[in-house]
Scaffold this motif. Structure first.
Motif, PDB file in Angstrom:
ATOM      1  N   GLU A   1       1.059  -1.031  -0.067  1.00  0.00           N
ATOM      2  CA  GLU A   1      -0.161   0.114  -0.666  1.00  0.00           C
ATOM      3  C   GLU A   1       0.981   1.273   0.254  1.00  0.00           C
ATOM      4  OE1 GLU A   1      -3.535   2.107   2.669  1.00  0.00           O
ATOM      5  OE2 GLU A   1      -2.802   0.355   3.278  1.00  0.00           O
ATOM      6  N   ASN A   2       1.971   1.009   0.681  1.00  0.00           N
ATOM      7  CA  ASN A   2       2.707   2.893   0.915  1.00  0.00           C
ATOM      8  C   ASN A   2       3.512   2.216  -0.144  1.00  0.00           C
ATOM      9  OD1 ASN A   2       4.413   4.228   1.633  1.00  0.00           O
ATOM     10  ND2 ASN A   2       5.410   2.887   2.989  1.00  0.00           N
ATOM     11  N   LYS A   3       3.734   1.543  -1.223  1.00  0.00           N
ATOM     12  CA  LYS A   3       4.738   1.751  -2.569  1.00  0.00           C
ATOM     13  C   LYS A   3       3.766   2.439  -3.561  1.00  0.00           C
ATOM     14  CE  LYS A   3       7.582  -1.446  -5.845  1.00  0.00           C
ATOM     15  NZ  LYS A   3       7.503  -2.667  -6.224  1.00  0.00           N
ATOM     16  N   GLU A   4       2.135   2.553  -3.493  1.00  0.00           N
ATOM     17  CA  GLU A   4       1.307   2.741  -4.567  1.00  0.00           C
ATOM     18  C   GLU A   4       0.967   4.021  -4.709  1.00  0.00           C
ATOM     19  OE1 GLU A   4      -1.860  -0.346  -3.634  1.00  0.00           O
ATOM     20  OE2 GLU A   4      -1.140  -1.999  -4.880  1.00  0.00           O
ATOM     21  N   LEU A   5       0.680   4.148  -3.068  1.00  0.00           N
ATOM     22  CA  LEU A   5       0.862   5.527  -2.257  1.00  0.00           C
ATOM     23  C   LEU A   5       1.484   6.756  -2.754  1.00  0.00           C
ATOM     24  CD1 LEU A   5      -0.787   5.254   1.349  1.00  0.00           C
ATOM     25  CD2 LEU A   5      -1.931   5.754  -0.807  1.00  0.00           C
TER      26      LEU A   5
END
Length: 127
Positions: A108-112
């Protein structure tokens, strides 16, 4: 002049009675410990029965009984060991779930971060 044939019969009788009482006390303690499933060894029996370890070692009947009971308990898991095994298993489940959650959060952090880069690019193009 010293008595060459002292009368020690009373002392010997008292000693025998005291020994018999101690043996009886140890037998009762062993029964109690078996009933409560307590760990049986020379230290614990001596402490519970309030007799010396030396007395337990010197009395061959008590010694063999304690050794036999101790050997019987070797295969059994104590309450602490069972709790430790249960807690280890639950810790493994918790660790697995936390690892799964961590992977999800990293994704999720990577996508954000990618979305932020795109947004910053749009803002820069507008300027």
């Amino acid at each position: 002049m010293a008595n060459k044939n002292p009368n020690i019969e009373g002392i010997l009788n008292h000693s025998k009675i005291k020994t018999e009482q101690s043996v009886q006390k140890v037998d009762e303690t062993l029964k109690h410990m078996i009933k409560k499933q307590l760990n049986i060894n020379f230290n614990s029996v001596a402490e519970q029965a309030k007799v010396s370890k030396g007395f337990l070692y010197k009395n061959h009947r008590l010694r063999s009984r304690i050794e036999t009971l101790r050997k019987q308990q070797e295969g059994l898991l104590s309450v602490k060991q069972v709790k430790r095994n249960i807690s280890d298993a639950s810790k493994d489940v918790i660790i697995a779930s936390l690892r799964k959650r961590l992977k999800g959060l990293e994704q999720e952090n990577k996508e954000l971060k990618e979305k932020i880069k795109v947004q910053f690019g749009k803002i820069y193009d507008e300027i």
